[in-house]
Structures are given as C-alpha cells and as structure tokens.
Write a protein that holds these residues in place. Structure first.
Motif, PDB file in Angstrom:
ATOM      1  N   ASP A  78     -17.895   0.694 -85.302  1.00  0.00           N
ATOM      2  CA  ASP A  78     -18.331   2.011 -84.830  1.00  0.00           C
ATOM      3  C   ASP A  78     -19.795   2.038 -84.419  1.00  0.00           C
ATOM      4  O   ASP A  78     -20.175   2.727 -83.466  1.00  0.00           O
ATOM      5  CB  ASP A  78     -18.093   3.062 -85.918  1.00  0.00           C
ATOM      6  CG  ASP A  78     -16.629   3.431 -86.059  1.00  0.00           C
ATOM      7  OD1 ASP A  78     -16.274   4.064 -87.070  1.00  0.00           O
ATOM      8  OD2 ASP A  78     -15.827   3.079 -85.172  1.00  0.00           O
ATOM      9  N   SER A  79     -20.630   1.278 -85.100  1.00  0.00           N
ATOM     10  CA  SER A  79     -22.068   1.355 -84.854  1.00  0.00           C
ATOM     11  C   SER A  79     -22.472   0.819 -83.479  1.00  0.00           C
ATOM     12  O   SER A  79     -23.593   1.084 -83.025  1.00  0.00           O
ATOM     13  CB  SER A  79     -22.834   0.609 -85.944  1.00  0.00           C
ATOM     14  OG  SER A  79     -22.441  -0.749 -85.984  1.00  0.00           O
ATOM     15  N   VAL A  80     -21.594   0.073 -82.811  1.00  0.00           N
ATOM     16  CA  VAL A  80     -21.952  -0.483 -81.506  1.00  0.00           C
ATOM     17  C   VAL A  80     -21.067   0.042 -80.378  1.00  0.00           C
ATOM     18  O   VAL A  80     -21.284  -0.286 -79.210  1.00  0.00           O
ATOM     19  CB  VAL A  80     -21.933  -2.029 -81.511  1.00  0.00           C
ATOM     20  CG1 VAL A  80     -22.769  -2.581 -82.651  1.00  0.00           C
ATOM     21  CG2 VAL A  80     -20.508  -2.570 -81.566  1.00  0.00           C
ATOM     22  N   LYS A  81     -20.078   0.838 -80.717  1.00  0.00           N
ATOM     23  CA  LYS A  81     -19.183   1.375 -79.683  1.00  0.00           C
ATOM     24  C   LYS A  81     -19.963   2.144 -78.633  1.00  0.00           C
ATOM     25  O   LYS A  81     -20.840   2.946 -78.952  1.00  0.00           O
ATOM     26  CB  LYS A  81     -18.126   2.285 -80.327  1.00  0.00           C
ATOM     27  CG  LYS A  81     -16.976   1.545 -80.969  1.00  0.00           C
ATOM     28  CD  LYS A  81     -15.957   2.513 -81.548  1.00  0.00           C
ATOM     29  CE  LYS A  81     -14.821   1.769 -82.217  1.00  0.00           C
ATOM     30  NZ  LYS A  81     -13.848   2.691 -82.857  1.00  0.00           N
ATOM     31  N   GLY A  82     -19.626   1.886 -77.380  1.00  0.00           N
ATOM     32  CA  GLY A  82     -20.300   2.569 -76.284  1.00  0.00           C
ATOM     33  C   GLY A  82     -21.599   1.912 -75.863  1.00  0.00           C
ATOM     34  O   GLY A  82     -22.166   2.268 -74.824  1.00  0.00           O
ATOM     35  N   ARG A  83     -22.075   0.953 -76.644  1.00  0.00           N
ATOM     36  CA  ARG A  83     -23.325   0.273 -76.322  1.00  0.00           C
ATOM     37  C   ARG A  83     -23.124  -1.215 -76.051  1.00  0.00           C
ATOM     38  O   ARG A  83     -23.818  -1.795 -75.219  1.00  0.00           O
ATOM     39  CB  ARG A  83     -24.337   0.446 -77.459  1.00  0.00           C
ATOM     40  CG  ARG A  83     -24.670   1.885 -77.774  1.00  0.00           C
ATOM     41  CD  ARG A  83     -25.813   1.998 -78.777  1.00  0.00           C
ATOM     42  NE  ARG A  83     -25.492   1.387 -80.064  1.00  0.00           N
ATOM     43  CZ  ARG A  83     -26.177   0.371 -80.610  1.00  0.00           C
ATOM     44  NH1 ARG A  83     -27.216  -0.159 -79.973  1.00  0.00           N
ATOM     45  NH2 ARG A  83     -25.823  -0.117 -81.801  1.00  0.00           N
ATOM     46  N   PHE A  84     -22.204  -1.838 -76.768  1.00  0.00           N
ATOM     47  CA  PHE A  84     -21.951  -3.276 -76.622  1.00  0.00           C
ATOM     48  C   PHE A  84     -20.628  -3.493 -75.894  1.00  0.00           C
ATOM     49  O   PHE A  84     -19.682  -2.720 -76.067  1.00  0.00           O
ATOM     50  CB  PHE A  84     -21.853  -3.952 -77.990  1.00  0.00           C
ATOM     51  CG  PHE A  84     -23.139  -4.055 -78.748  1.00  0.00           C
ATOM     52  CD1 PHE A  84     -24.283  -3.391 -78.356  1.00  0.00           C
ATOM     53  CD2 PHE A  84     -23.200  -4.846 -79.898  1.00  0.00           C
ATOM     54  CE1 PHE A  84     -25.467  -3.487 -79.067  1.00  0.00           C
ATOM     55  CE2 PHE A  84     -24.378  -4.958 -80.625  1.00  0.00           C
ATOM     56  CZ  PHE A  84     -25.503  -4.268 -80.208  1.00  0.00           C
ATOM     57  N   GLN A 131     -22.618  -8.172 -74.021  1.00  0.00           N
ATOM     58  CA  GLN A 131     -23.613  -7.357 -73.339  1.00  0.00           C
ATOM     59  C   GLN A 131     -24.038  -6.242 -74.281  1.00  0.00           C
ATOM     60  O   GLN A 131     -23.192  -5.469 -74.743  1.00  0.00           O
ATOM     61  CB  GLN A 131     -23.032  -6.769 -72.051  1.00  0.00           C
ATOM     62  CG  GLN A 131     -23.986  -5.848 -71.305  1.00  0.00           C
ATOM     63  CD  GLN A 131     -25.187  -6.590 -70.738  1.00  0.00           C
ATOM     64  OE1 GLN A 131     -25.053  -7.676 -70.184  1.00  0.00           O
ATOM     65  NE2 GLN A 131     -26.380  -5.993 -70.881  1.00  0.00           N
ATOM     66  N   MET A 132     -25.319  -6.184 -74.570  1.00  0.00           N
ATOM     67  CA  MET A 132     -25.828  -5.200 -75.519  1.00  0.00           C
ATOM     68  C   MET A 132     -26.798  -4.278 -74.795  1.00  0.00           C
ATOM     69  O   MET A 132     -27.823  -4.730 -74.284  1.00  0.00           O
ATOM     70  CB  MET A 132     -26.529  -5.902 -76.678  1.00  0.00           C
ATOM     71  CG  MET A 132     -25.649  -6.929 -77.380  1.00  0.00           C
ATOM     72  SD  MET A 132     -26.411  -7.594 -78.873  1.00  0.00           S
ATOM     73  CE  MET A 132     -27.827  -8.405 -78.185  1.00  0.00           C
ATOM     74  N   ASN A 133     -26.460  -3.007 -74.744  1.00  0.00           N
ATOM     75  CA  ASN A 133     -27.295  -2.000 -74.104  1.00  0.00           C
ATOM     76  C   ASN A 133     -27.768  -0.982 -75.135  1.00  0.00           C
ATOM     77  O   ASN A 133     -27.214  -0.894 -76.233  1.00  0.00           O
ATOM     78  CB  ASN A 133     -26.519  -1.298 -72.991  1.00  0.00           C
ATOM     79  CG  ASN A 133     -26.066  -2.236 -71.895  1.00  0.00           C
ATOM     80  OD1 ASN A 133     -26.740  -3.224 -71.568  1.00  0.00           O
ATOM     81  ND2 ASN A 133     -24.915  -1.951 -71.304  1.00  0.00           N
ATOM     82  N   SER A 134     -28.766  -0.212 -74.748  1.00  0.00           N
ATOM     83  CA  SER A 134     -29.295   0.845 -75.629  1.00  0.00           C
ATOM     84  C   SER A 134     -29.568   0.304 -77.031  1.00  0.00           C
ATOM     85  O   SER A 134     -29.168   0.903 -78.028  1.00  0.00           O
ATOM     86  CB  SER A 134     -28.314   2.023 -75.683  1.00  0.00           C
ATOM     87  OG  SER A 134     -28.070   2.545 -74.396  1.00  0.00           O
TER      88      SER A 134
END
Length: 115
Positions: free
Chosen positions: A61-67, A81-84
């Motif tokens: 959950d802590s990386v959903k939408g960002r990774f 790919q790691m964003n934000s």
C-alpha cells in the motif's frame, strides 16, 4: 545458478524519481514471478512490488500509485520505476522471487531520498 545484480539507485530529493534495474545472469524465464524488496536498518526485508510472467502486478500500500514494476524476460531484467519519492522510501532495494525458493540475494542498490 542465477545471479542478480541491482542498479540505478542514488540520492534524490523528495518528489523525485529513480528507475531501478535488476539483471539476472541466467534465464529467469522459467520462473513465474519476480519482485522488488527493500530493507532499512533494523527492519525486515519488505516486498514492495511483484510481477508475474503474465504481467500481473501487485504493490504494498505504501508505494501504490507511485512505483511501477515491469519486466522484460527476454532480457532477463526487471525494473522498478519510482516516482514521487519520499524520505521513508530510503532503503537498500533488492530483487528476487516474491516467494521461496529465492535466488541468491544480490548486493542491492541504495536509494536515499533527502533534501
């Protein structure tokens, strides 16, 4: 025996992006899934993303939408790919199978998120 080599880490400011790569020395085509883990000092290694050969992905959950995890099994390579990025993403990142049996762990790649 498959050897895993992670790369792409570095120092990035909060909100920045990095793309990690995991190259396997042998064929990973025979396995069903790969994943990315991270570990911070004093904590257990945590699985943050996984991908099946069919392209089904899952994330903590802590990386959903960002990774975003992706894989190119023809190149025996898995990407993250790691964003934000946030300071709490600071860790050593590793790739491996998401469930046992695991390949031998690589050295990982350090990601530091700091201003």
């Amino acid at each position: 025996q498959v050897q895993l080599v992670e790369s792409g880490g570095g120092l990035v400011q909060p909100g920045g992006s990095l793309r990690l790569s995991c190259a396997a020395s042998g064929s990973i085509f025979s396995i069903t899934a790969m994943g990315w883990y991270r570990r911070t000092p004093g904590k257990e290694r945590e699985l943050v993303a996984g991908i099946t050969r069919g392209g089904i992905t899952n994330y903590v959950d802590s990386v959903k939408g960002r990774f975003t995890i992706s894989g190119d099994y023809r190149k025996n390579t898995v990407y993250l790919q790691m964003n934000s990025l946030k300071p709490e993403d600071t860790a050593v990142y590793y790739c491996n199978t998401p469930t046992p049996p695991h390949f031998a762990w690589g050295q990982g790649t350090q990601v530091t998120v700091s201003s």
